[in-house]
Design an enzyme around this catalytic site. Sequence first.
Site, PDB file in Angstrom:
ATOM      1  N   ARG A 166       0.766  -1.370   0.103  1.00 53.18           N
ATOM      2  CA  ARG A 166      -0.018  -0.045  -0.010  1.00 53.18           C
ATOM      3  C   ARG A 166       0.886   1.220  -0.184  1.00 53.18           C
ATOM      4  NH1 ARG A 166      -2.263   1.320   4.094  1.00 53.18           N
ATOM      5  NH2 ARG A 166      -1.227   0.020   5.620  1.00 53.18           N
ATOM      6  N   LYS A 192      -8.161  -2.828   0.785  1.00 52.92           N
ATOM      7  CA  LYS A 192      -8.145  -2.109   1.847  1.00 52.92           C
ATOM      8  C   LYS A 192      -8.898  -0.803   1.905  1.00 52.92           C
ATOM      9  CE  LYS A 192      -5.491  -4.958   4.426  1.00 52.92           C
ATOM     10  NZ  LYS A 192      -6.068  -5.598   5.640  1.00 52.92           N
ATOM     11  N   HIS A 231     -10.677  -5.459  12.280  1.00 55.32           N
ATOM     12  CA  HIS A 231      -9.308  -6.120  11.353  1.00 55.32           C
ATOM     13  C   HIS A 231      -9.052  -7.348  12.008  1.00 55.32           C
ATOM     14  CE1 HIS A 231      -5.231  -5.656   9.366  1.00 55.32           C
ATOM     15  NE2 HIS A 231      -6.092  -6.212   8.686  1.00 55.32           N
ATOM     16  N   SER A 247       0.416  -7.429  10.508  1.00 52.76           N
ATOM     17  CA  SER A 247       1.150  -8.432   9.746  1.00 52.76           C
ATOM     18  C   SER A 247       2.332  -9.038  10.305  1.00 52.76           C
ATOM     19  CB  SER A 247       1.569  -7.467   8.545  1.00 52.76           C
ATOM     20  OG  SER A 247       2.298  -8.509   7.546  1.00 52.76           O
ATOM     21  N   LYS A 284      -2.070 -14.244  12.299  1.00 50.82           N
ATOM     22  CA  LYS A 284      -3.347 -14.023  12.349  1.00 50.82           C
ATOM     23  C   LYS A 284      -3.862 -15.077  11.409  1.00 50.82           C
ATOM     24  CE  LYS A 284      -4.915 -10.057  10.768  1.00 50.82           C
ATOM     25  NZ  LYS A 284      -5.458 -10.495   9.840  1.00 50.82           N
ATOM     26  N   THR A 285      -3.343 -15.168  10.327  1.00 52.75           N
ATOM     27  CA  THR A 285      -3.965 -16.107   9.047  1.00 52.75           C
ATOM     28  C   THR A 285      -3.650 -17.583   9.274  1.00 52.75           C
ATOM     29  OG1 THR A 285      -3.808 -14.426   7.438  1.00 52.75           O
ATOM     30  CG2 THR A 285      -3.825 -16.606   6.630  1.00 52.75           C
ATOM     31  N   ASP A 298      -9.852 -11.895   7.504  1.00 48.12           N
ATOM     32  CA  ASP A 298      -9.027 -10.536   7.607  1.00 48.12           C
ATOM     33  C   ASP A 298     -10.135  -9.228   8.079  1.00 48.12           C
ATOM     34  OD1 ASP A 298      -6.564  -8.926   7.364  1.00 48.12           O
ATOM     35  OD2 ASP A 298      -7.330  -8.230   5.936  1.00 48.12           O
ATOM     36  N   ARG A 309       2.042 -12.037  -1.645  1.00 49.76           N
ATOM     37  CA  ARG A 309       0.756 -12.233  -1.325  1.00 49.76           C
ATOM     38  C   ARG A 309       0.035 -13.242  -2.120  1.00 49.76           C
ATOM     39  NH1 ARG A 309      -1.334  -9.846   3.764  1.00 49.76           N
ATOM     40  NH2 ARG A 309      -0.059  -8.132   3.940  1.00 49.76           N
TER      41      ARG A 309
END
Length: 527
Positions: free
Chosen positions: A56, A198, A217, A235, A239-240, A254, A319
């Site tokens: 981003r 996003k 989030h 990040s 989490k994933t 997410d 990604r």
Amino acid sequence: MSTVSLESALDHLIQQGQAEIDLPEPRLVERALARNEGILTKSGAFAATTGAYTGRSPKDKFIVDEPAIRDDIDWGTVNTPVEKDIFSTLYRKVIHYLGQQNNLFVTHGYAGKDRHYRLPLKIVNEYAWHNLFARQLFIRPEDGENPEDEDGFTIISAPGFKADPEVDGTRSEVFVHISFEEKVVLIGGTEYAGEMKKSIFSVMNHLLPAQEVLPMHCSANTGVEGDVALFFGLSGTGKTTLSADPKRYLIGDDEHGWSENGIFNIEGGCYAKCINLSKEKEPDIYDAIRFGAVLENVVVDEKSRLPDYDDSFLTENTRAAYPLDHIDNMLPQGKGGHPSSIIFLTADAFGVLPPISKLTKEQAMYHFLSGYTSKLAGTERGITEPEATFSSCFGAPFLPRHASVYAEMLGEKIDTHESNVFLVNTGWAGGGYGVSERIDLAHTRAMVQAALEGELNQVETLEDPVFGLHVPTRCPGVPDHVLQQREAWNDLEAYDQKARELASKFRQNFERFSHVPKHIREAGPLL
């Protein structure tokens, strides 16, 4: 030309045959390959690179300053205003630019699995692979549904249009403008597809609180008995990885909303970071990267077409985007009840936070507002040693409103639904980054499982003398000494120094929340 007529001009481009509309994945892949936008990997996933922008561009994101939303926005370095005239002029130029292209790609969808709160979307892309990305990440309409007939947002992404800062009033050639009055997200100058995802999350973070829904989030999953768990984390915190549990059903990866009805996914897919991805450690994610999935900036061997997930030559921010139905144990309805467990994840590179601790409601609000993790050396230019980083609500770049709005909503919901909250450190133990090893993933999984199954609710805890956290003395599947971070250090004096150093950073960061109630401010480190 007014914005209304600009919208009409866009619709005219689409209707006169310059756009291919709602193409299925095979045709989008064919079009992307024919246009040399990327290549197919051995597993069938489409791989693309994004040039100079591999993440981003937060400094190029602006919210259009409009009367309807002016008083609701927390203006500052995250939410930077842009004048309506600048937005309208860029909008006009982008429409003209798109009219000169041979093809556009349009897909329709939604943000939000709960029909009461969903946002209809129309996504207009210059690139076919961007349209494939949008089709996988947003929620697809079901038979009989037509988002075009509903009042929603339009995303326009034109990577080939580069802004001229001196003429267009932008900071660089890249611009991401969100207009809430015109319901348009305008993106140009960057090929990074994540800007679309996003930006809509930012939109939902503004819209949902007005409907008494908490946008979050986080990842979410549910057990076979319907117990829901949330996983917050920046990040690199896991989490994933931790929410993709083969013993539980994945609600989403997410972005979620928490309404009076429970949890619902905002998305229709996953956008997983895949640096160092392996089938052994993350089989669900690894197997999801097949035909229809999109790989961003992953190095692929030209001959074998095998991705090298360990290669960070293009970026650390590699990604994979894939639809939720690529995960075997996903929950098709994308909704669940109220969470019984909430997990805050942090990758503490200082090696001082406990591997797991239970939080009071006040501590939960404190750590939610703090949103702590560590940036590691080598992941960003100029970082030579671990740095503490704080992102309010674990998603500061996507919060148009003040962080306290979301924290207050979380506190109310924790109270109402008696959710248990845990802080889990997936970072280092026995020393800091570069000195010791990262906490064993198997141990972390065992701690999370015990938390979700209620096995830590009655376990004796010890209060951390610096952070005030309540640390379990026992956990199934984890050696007792692993739970007490200080005991893992050979040099206790060095531990104490690092703990005080990190505690001081927490307190310095929290000074900006001087307006929150005293009992929340005092729930942090005990220095």
